[in-house]
Design an enzyme around this catalytic site. Structure first.
Site, PDB file in Angstrom:
ATOM      1  N   THR A 158       0.570  -1.288  -0.071  1.00 50.26           N
ATOM      2  CA  THR A 158       0.107  -0.035   0.067  1.00 50.26           C
ATOM      3  C   THR A 158       0.918   1.179   0.035  1.00 50.26           C
ATOM      4  O   THR A 158       0.390   2.120  -0.252  1.00 50.26           O
ATOM      5  CB  THR A 158      -0.826   0.035   1.235  1.00 50.26           C
ATOM      6  N   ASP A 159       2.043   1.160   0.458  1.00 49.70           N
ATOM      7  CA  ASP A 159       2.733   2.488   0.694  1.00 49.70           C
ATOM      8  C   ASP A 159       3.151   3.224  -0.617  1.00 49.70           C
ATOM      9  O   ASP A 159       3.166   4.389  -0.739  1.00 49.70           O
ATOM     10  CB  ASP A 159       4.181   2.091   1.381  1.00 49.70           C
ATOM     11  N   LYS A 235      -2.586   7.394  -0.216  1.00 50.92           N
ATOM     12  CA  LYS A 235      -2.810   6.737   1.106  1.00 50.92           C
ATOM     13  C   LYS A 235      -2.646   7.734   2.190  1.00 50.92           C
ATOM     14  O   LYS A 235      -1.765   8.541   2.081  1.00 50.92           O
ATOM     15  CB  LYS A 235      -1.579   5.719   1.165  1.00 50.92           C
TER      16      LYS A 235
END
Length: 412
Positions: A158-159, A235
């Site tokens: 996700t980063d 994010k």
């Protein structure tokens, strides 16, 4: 006699007058480090612990997943990340080890939605993603679509998922959904979001969508996933399950859970709107820099010779007056400098204040409301595919894949 533990042993310990159970990781500073069911680690006195068993073995790599050939054909391209991770009991940390086939084994509900091919492209945590892997990923996705896949799921950490989703948005003209998904919490944790995100991604990949998107939890509950355009997503939280948000626009759709009902907004690109094409050349010698008060012009010397530089400026797209001569020197030497904003919403407009006008006079290019990370990926792509400097500048100010809106909507 001191009990000897092996990483992975299930143990129970008398700690604070209570019996605690967990998985033994290692001994550190005279304490036994245990992984609890909650996913957190604690340190206890080794003499208070005893072995009560061993964790269940991980399913074999050669285990066949029974699939239904009558369902739509999807491809899962695995790059690693938390969705494909488990605990490394040597260190107590999450390590990316599973491939796409392991995901099917772990989440059997996926077999109710589609028939899958699995392509283990990489097994990395997303901070190790590179432009070269983006090119390999784009090629793999293109080959799968050309081979008949009706949709693609890309599992990804996700980063840096927003960077990769933007990269594929520019690299592929797609007639089918290309869905990025991942998880904030690994599968060993009771609060893991991996199964729901993967199921929602499969539902989106079989929908009428026809663009690159990110599918993740919309709320902290297990009720809805959002579909975010690949060039407008970020994010926004380190660990919350609903960490991803569309910026500057609303999500382009949602998936209800557990019904798997997909609703697309009118703005979403539909299936077969584009003819499949691959444009995966990229100029990796570009950088992204965030301006801060007191930033020294000397820092910009590190980017001498770079093909492109994106600045995340303040407000409407500003840097200090002291930096403008250094930026001008970069531009005159052949570096394309593009201005974005650090703000979450709104757009760059360097014609309001003197500093902005000076930046424009130096040759800095405004990127509208393009997000800094999307602007970086776009600049890499533009410079690799357009040799004419004036045309390249025009592309950076144009909306190619939904990354730059014509106007900023109030409240978004």
């Amino acid at each position: 006699m001191t009990t000897r533990f092996v990483s992975g042993d299930l143990v129970q310990c008398n700690h604070g007058g209570k019996i605690r159970k967990g998985v033994y990781i290692t001994e550190r500073d005279g304490m036994a480090v245990l992984k609890m069911d909650s996913g957190y680690n604690i340190g206890v006195a080794p003499r208070s612990c005893s072995v009560i068993g061993h964790p269940e073995p991980v399913p074999g790599k050669n285990l066949e997943v029974k699939q239904n050939s009558k369902l739509p054909n999807l491809s899962i391209v695995s790059t690693g990340g938390t969705i494909a991770s488990r605990i490394d009991y040597r260190t107590g940390s999450v390590t990316s080890q599973f491939n796409a086939n392991d995901i099917l084994i772990a989440i059997p509900e996926l077999a109710e939605i589609a028939n899958y091919r699995t392509i283990p492209l990489a097994t990395i945590l997303s901070e190790n993603m590179t432009p070269t892997i983006w090119q390999d990923l784009a090629r793999a996705v293109y080959d799968e679509i050309r081979g008949g896949a009706r949709g693609i799921i890309v599992t990804h950490g996700t980063d840096t998922m927003a960077y990769s989703a933007a990269a594929l948005s520019f690299m592929i003209d797609t007639p089918v959904p290309i869905i990025f998904t991942g998880s904030q919490r690994s599968a060993d944790r009771p609060s893991s979001d991996n199964a729901m995100n993967a199921i929602c991604a499969a539902a989106a990949a079989t929908s009428e969508l026809g663009e690159v998107a990110v599918v993740m939890h919309a709320t902290t509950s297990d009720d809805i996933c959002s579909i975010h355009r690949g060039t407008r997503v970020r994010k926004m939280h380190t660990s919350r399950r609903d960490a991803f948000r569309s910026l500057g626009i609303s999500p382009i759709g949602e998936i209800e859970f557990p019904s798997r009902k997909v609703t697309l907004e009118e703005s979403a690109v539909r299936r077969d709107a584009h003819t499949l094409a691959l444009h995966n050349k990229i100029e990796s010698h570009c950088a992204l820099v965030q301006f801060y008060p007191g930033m020294s012009p000397e820092i910009l010397k590190a980017y001498n010779g770079y093909k492109g530089l994106v600045i995340a400026g303040t407000g409407l797209g500003h840097v200090s007056t002291a930096l403008i001569p250094a930026l001008a020197r970069l531009i005159n030497a052949g570096t394309m400098v593009v201005m974005t904003s650090q703000c979450m919403h709104g757009r760059v407009c360097d014609r309001v204040y003197d500093t902005g006008r000076d930046l424009l006079a130096a040759g800095v290019i405004e990127a509208g409301d393009t997000l800094p990370e999307a602007a970086l990926v776009k600049l890499m792509w533009v410079l690799a595919n357009e040799n004419n400097r004036e045309n390249a500048a025009g592309l950076m100010q144009s909306d190619l894949k939904g990354e730059c809106t014509r106007r900023s909507a109030y409240g978004l």
